[in-house]
Design a protein around this motif. Structure first.
Motif, short mmCIF file in Angstrom:
data_model
loop_
_atom_site.label_atom_id
_atom_site.label_comp_id
_atom_site.label_asym_id
_atom_site.label_seq_id
_atom_site.Cartn_x
_atom_site.Cartn_y
_atom_site.Cartn_z
N ALA A 11 -3.19 -7.13 -8.43
CA ALA A 11 -2.40 -6.86 -7.23
C ALA A 11 -3.29 -6.73 -6.00
CB ALA A 11 -1.59 -5.57 -7.44
N LEU A 12 -4.43 -6.08 -6.12
CA LEU A 12 -5.33 -5.90 -4.98
C LEU A 12 -5.82 -7.25 -4.46
CD1 LEU A 12 -7.05 -4.28 -3.04
CD2 LEU A 12 -8.75 -4.00 -4.86
N LEU A 13 -6.24 -8.13 -5.35
CA LEU A 13 -6.73 -9.43 -4.90
C LEU A 13 -5.60 -10.27 -4.32
CD1 LEU A 13 -9.62 -10.79 -5.02
CD2 LEU A 13 -9.37 -8.56 -6.12
N MET A 14 -4.39 -10.12 -4.81
CA MET A 14 -3.24 -10.81 -4.23
C MET A 14 -3.02 -10.35 -2.79
SD MET A 14 -1.17 -13.06 -5.83
CE MET A 14 0.51 -12.65 -5.40
N VAL A 15 -3.07 -9.04 -2.56
CA VAL A 15 -2.88 -8.51 -1.22
C VAL A 15 -4.01 -8.97 -0.30
CG1 VAL A 15 -2.82 -6.38 0.13
CG2 VAL A 15 -1.52 -6.55 -1.99
N LEU A 16 -5.25 -8.96 -0.80
CA LEU A 16 -6.37 -9.43 0.01
C LEU A 16 -6.22 -10.90 0.38
CD1 LEU A 16 -9.41 -7.69 -1.74
CD2 LEU A 16 -8.50 -7.22 0.54
N SER A 17 -5.68 -11.69 -0.53
CA SER A 17 -5.49 -13.11 -0.23
C SER A 17 -4.50 -13.31 0.91
CB SER A 17 -5.03 -13.86 -1.48
OG SER A 17 -3.69 -13.51 -1.82
N ILE A 18 -3.48 -12.46 0.99
CA ILE A 18 -2.51 -12.54 2.08
C ILE A 18 -3.11 -11.99 3.36
CG2 ILE A 18 -0.28 -11.69 2.88
CD1 ILE A 18 0.69 -11.78 0.02
N PHE A 19 -3.94 -10.96 3.24
CA PHE A 19 -4.55 -10.31 4.40
C PHE A 19 -5.53 -11.25 5.11
CE2 PHE A 19 -7.58 -7.53 6.55
CZ PHE A 19 -6.74 -6.65 7.21
N ALA A 34 -7.57 4.68 -16.12
CA ALA A 34 -6.69 5.42 -15.23
C ALA A 34 -7.34 5.67 -13.87
CB ALA A 34 -6.29 6.75 -15.87
N THR A 35 -8.64 5.97 -13.88
CA THR A 35 -9.35 6.20 -12.63
C THR A 35 -9.44 4.94 -11.79
OG1 THR A 35 -10.68 7.92 -13.71
CG2 THR A 35 -11.51 7.04 -11.64
N VAL A 36 -9.82 3.83 -12.41
CA VAL A 36 -9.92 2.56 -11.69
C VAL A 36 -8.55 2.12 -11.18
CG1 VAL A 36 -10.43 0.10 -11.97
CG2 VAL A 36 -12.01 1.81 -12.87
N ALA A 37 -7.51 2.31 -12.00
CA ALA A 37 -6.16 1.94 -11.58
C ALA A 37 -5.75 2.71 -10.33
CB ALA A 37 -5.17 2.19 -12.71
N LEU A 38 -6.03 4.01 -10.30
CA LEU A 38 -5.70 4.83 -9.14
C LEU A 38 -6.50 4.40 -7.91
CD1 LEU A 38 -4.15 7.24 -8.01
CD2 LEU A 38 -5.99 8.73 -8.80
N LEU A 39 -7.78 4.12 -8.11
CA LEU A 39 -8.62 3.68 -6.99
C LEU A 39 -8.14 2.37 -6.41
CD1 LEU A 39 -11.19 3.82 -5.24
CD2 LEU A 39 -12.42 2.71 -7.12
N LEU A 40 -7.89 1.38 -7.26
CA LEU A 40 -7.45 0.07 -6.78
C LEU A 40 -6.08 0.15 -6.13
CD1 LEU A 40 -8.59 -2.19 -9.77
CD2 LEU A 40 -9.77 -1.77 -7.61
N SER A 80 -4.88 2.74 -4.54
CA SER A 80 -5.05 3.39 -3.24
C SER A 80 -5.60 2.41 -2.20
CB SER A 80 -6.01 4.58 -3.38
OG SER A 80 -5.48 5.54 -4.27
N ILE A 81 -6.56 1.58 -2.62
CA ILE A 81 -7.11 0.57 -1.70
C ILE A 81 -6.02 -0.41 -1.28
CG2 ILE A 81 -8.75 -1.33 -1.48
CD1 ILE A 81 -10.59 0.20 -3.38
N THR A 82 -5.20 -0.81 -2.23
CA THR A 82 -4.11 -1.74 -1.93
C THR A 82 -3.16 -1.15 -0.90
OG1 THR A 82 -4.24 -2.67 -4.15
CG2 THR A 82 -2.21 -3.06 -2.92
N GLN A 83 -2.78 0.11 -1.10
CA GLN A 83 -1.87 0.76 -0.16
C GLN A 83 -2.50 0.89 1.22
OE1 GLN A 83 1.28 1.48 -0.70
NE2 GLN A 83 1.20 0.85 -2.84
#
Length: 310
Positions: free
Chosen positions: A83-91, A137-143, A145-148
């Motif tokens: 999801a993060l890389l998808m959002v970055l691709s749009i950004f 769980a930690t990485v999921a929360l971090l990624l 948060s960055i996405t948001q």
């Protein structure tokens, strides 16, 4: 005589059903209902089935490789990486093609999987199921948060991605789905082809090595299957959770732990489960399907966590 009669009735019903479905798809009569079926309902059901199959199979592979009952694409952060890389691709790529978005999702899934595996392997005890779950769980929360944060900074991305991030098959771009289908098919086939080798890996690396298995190769190919399945599914429907966690457990409770059967059955049950969740979501004012899977999956996750601890 009675059995022959019953069989003939069943055959007639199946013929009528197949004929009715085929007529509904091909004999276009121009009615509003037919337009809705062909352009909205049928693509939505098809996407739900295929995405559910991908998530179910991906969860089964991850649990088999890690020998961790809590492993799944959403718990270990793979969904969030895609999801993060998808959002970055749009950004950064406002005019990016649909294919590039699919590729970005798969790259994000791969990077997240490698990051979680690397973090959970640190320490003198090496990789353990508990460390893997905590790192995921930690990485999921971090990624997440960055996405948001990126979405807050980029208002257009927020409007475009807000519903997608909750996980949804409603109103999905059928062209994006068609672009992702080849990767989904390759991932499913790769999982089935590796099932025999993964059966041996589930006995332990030492046993598999003693039986002549190329452990590193099998693990890399299995990771590739997870990346293909998860990345393509997330690129189409968003980070839908809990399908990859719950479905493999249900399948193993029904048919055992032979992964030659677990993988295909997980795909089938994942497809059925996600389609049922989508149908249920329509009765609650079209809530995102990710909300429905979370309502079902969260208690299941708590049950698994308590059983793993004890």
């Amino acid at each position: 005589m009675l059995s022959c009669f019953a069989a003939s009735i069943a055959y007639g019903i199946s013929e009528i059903s197949i004929h009715t479905v085929w007529s509904a798809l091909t004999d276009f009569n121009g009615s509003k209902e037919h337009v809705i079926i062909r352009t909205v309902r049928l693509p939505r059901a098809l996407i739900a089935l295929v995405v559910g199959a991908c998530l179910g199979a991906a969860g089964a592979i991850m649990q088999a490789l890690t020998r961790n009952p809590l492993a799944s694409p959403d718990i270990l952060g793979v969904n969030q990486g895609a999801a993060l890389l998808m959002v970055l691709s749009i950004f950064f790529m406002d005019d990016g093609s649909l294919m590039s978005r699919t590729w970005f999702a798969m790259i994000g899934a791969a990077l997240a999987a490698v990051l979680v595996y690397g973090l959970s392997s640190i320490g003198h005890r090496g990789l353990t199921p508990l460390k893997l779950t905590l790192a995921g769980a930690t990485v999921a929360l971090l990624l997440s948060s960055i996405t948001q944060g990126i979405l807050i900074l980029h208002e257009r991305s927020l409007d475009e991605m807000r519903f997608w991030l909750a996980g949804s098959v409603a109103g999905r771009d059928i062209q994006l789905f068609l672009q992702a289908v080849p990767f989904m098919v390759i991932g499913i086939l790769l999982a089935i082809l590796l099932s025999k080798q993964i059966n041996l890996l589930s006995l332990g690396d030492d046993v598999a090595y003693g039986l002549g298995q190329k452990i590193v190769t099998v693990k890399l190919l299995s990771l590739a299957a997870v990346v293909l399945l998860t990345g393509s599914a997330v690129s189409v429907a968003g980070p839908i959770g809990f399908i990859g966690l719950a479905v493999p457990h249900i399948v193993r409770s029904l048919i055992g732990s032979d992964y030659r059967w677990v993988f295909p059955y997980s795909a089938v049950l994942g497809a059925i489960t996600l389609l049922a969740a989508d149908i249920g979501a329509r009765f609650f004012y079209e809530v995102p399907i990710g909300v429905m899977t979370a309502l079902i999956g969260a208690p299941f996750f708590i049950f698994l966590a308590r059983r793993s601890v004890h």
